[in-house]
Design an enzyme around this catalytic site. Structure first.
Site, short mmCIF file in Angstrom:
data_model
loop_
_atom_site.label_atom_id
_atom_site.label_comp_id
_atom_site.label_asym_id
_atom_site.label_seq_id
_atom_site.Cartn_x
_atom_site.Cartn_y
_atom_site.Cartn_z
N GLY A 249 45.08 45.20 42.83
CA GLY A 249 44.51 43.94 43.29
C GLY A 249 44.05 43.08 42.14
O GLY A 249 44.28 43.39 40.97
N HIS A 250 43.38 42.00 42.49
CA HIS A 250 42.92 41.03 41.50
C HIS A 250 41.42 41.09 41.27
O HIS A 250 40.84 40.17 40.72
CB HIS A 250 43.33 39.60 41.92
CG HIS A 250 44.81 39.37 41.88
ND1 HIS A 250 45.38 38.15 42.17
CD2 HIS A 250 45.84 40.20 41.57
CE1 HIS A 250 46.70 38.24 42.04
NE2 HIS A 250 47.00 39.47 41.69
#
Length: 401
Positions: A249-250
């Site tokens: 993810g970010h």
């Protein structure tokens, strides 16, 4: 003697009257337990193919009309549900949606791709969503987007909007077309034991997005997706986020903020105990490089572990995707009073700490306390632009504030 008998009778009469009044205040047996509406009893089929939308909506309508606590029950099995809106206001403030099965969205992304939401609850006070898996079947839409073809935007797996006193517990969101879970314009929300799962290259699939909401708690959740694990949008305040496993993810992001010139800010946010593994970012504040009256203030990131994270600590106030609508401008978002405390681990890039703040409104009140980040077993570096603050305790990399 007569007086004694009279007083005795009077005492019994008072006692009997007191007992009667007490019993009259207790709920009757019919109202003591929650009324339950089983979607299968209303026509739903647990075969993953038959459209069960009407049964789900019928169960919700009955629960919402109930004047006492009510439960919508989804037993084990797979239930095919098209886009569905569960709307209030309701006649009671204790509705439970208990899910032992899996809700399956249409695999054809053209069915839900333009509606924005697959499952949404609106205008509800007192809602508990317990258990269950929401399978958004988003893989075909992701492939469409990656191919460069013209594709619909996609649907959020679950949104709760304009509601209050909400509990989401033990829910799993799988392969959402777009955002997995959205909390929008809500008050007093608790989410715990949530699991989000999607490919690391799935576009715009934020795990949990909170916008314009107050008093939101997110606990003990595991999020792996293609965008932010948790994103916090404009107008959100008083958030507590604890014990989060993020990756892929970010990272956990405040923002992006400042897209609009007139925009509510974000304040009073605590991220306490989080582990980031192989993510693009760790803890991030992001704002558009354009004029705005928005802000991010009183933010605490503490007790975080970074495992091979590209940008473990980052403030990016020069966000300008595709250089459209914001080149050569400075962010108007005011970032202040941000604390990074007890953050350890490894960076996948040499610059482990990056504060790229607005040249017009520099970041103020940044505090670094006991930060230790390395790059390939070597000392990492820090980069600061228009950022002011203090550092104390362990300083690795050396502070640039």
């Amino acid at each position: 003697m007569a007086e004694l008998i009279f007083n005795t009778c009077l005492s019994f009469l008072v006692l009997a009257l007191s007992i009667f009044m007490l019993l009259s205040e207790l709920p009757s047996p019919a109202n003591a337990a929650s009324v339950q509406y089983n979607v299968v009893s209303l026509g739903a089929k647990a075969d993953g193919k038959t459209d069960s939308s009407k049964a789900f909506l019928s169960a919700w309508a009955s629960a919402c009309k109930s004047t006492s606590a009510a439960t919508v029950y989804v037993p084990q099995g797979q239930f095919f549900v098209q886009s569905a809106s569960f709307n209030g206001p309701c006649k009671n403030s204790a509705i439970t949606v208990r899910i032992d099965g899996t809700l399956v969205a249409p695999s054809d992304y053209n069915v839900n791709g333009k509606v924005g939401n697959w499952i949404i609850f609106r205008d509800v006070t007192g809602l508990s969503v317990l258990g269950g898996t929401f399978d958004g079947q988003g893989t075909l839409l992701w492939a469409c987007k990656s191919s460069g073809k013209s594709c619909p935007g996609g649907a959020t797996n679950l949104e709760i909007s304009n509601s209050q006193n909400i509990l989401v517990s033990g829910l799993s969101s799988l392969n959402s077309q777009m955002f997995h879970i959205v909390i929008n314009a809500c008050q007093n929300v608790k989410m715990q034991g949530v699991k989000v799962s999607a490919s690391g290259n799935s576009p715009n699939t934020d795990g949990i997005h909170v916008g314009a909401s107050t008093g939101v708690t997110i606990l003990n959740s595991k999020i792996g997706t293609g965008d932010d694990c948790v994103s916090i949008g404009p107008g959100s305040n008083n958030l507590w986020i604890e014990n989060i496993a993020c990756g892929p993810g970010h990272g956990i992001s405040i923002g992006s903020l400042g897209k609009e010139q007139q925009e509510d800010g974000v304040q009073n946010v605590t991220i306490n105990t989080a582990t980031f593994t192989g993510t693009q970012n760790g803890v991030r504040i992001k704002s558009w490089a354009r004029p705005s009256n928005s802000y991010a203030r009183n933010i605490l990131f503490q007790h975080a572990i970074m495992n091979n994270v590209q940008n473990p600590i980052i403030i990016d106030q020069n966000y300008c995707p595709d250089n459209s609508g914001c080149p050569n401008q400075a962010s108007g978002v005011r970032v202040s009073d941000v604390t990074y405390q007890d953050i350890h681990g490894t960076s996948a890039t040499e610059v482990a700490v990056k504060f790229d703040c607005s040249s017009t409104y520099p970041c103020t009140g940044i505090k670094m306390q006991d930060v230790k980040l390395t790059y390939q077993n070597q000392v990492a570096t820090a980069s600061c632009a228009h950022a002011g603050g203090t550092a104390s305790g362990t300083e690795q990399p050396s502070s640039c504030l």
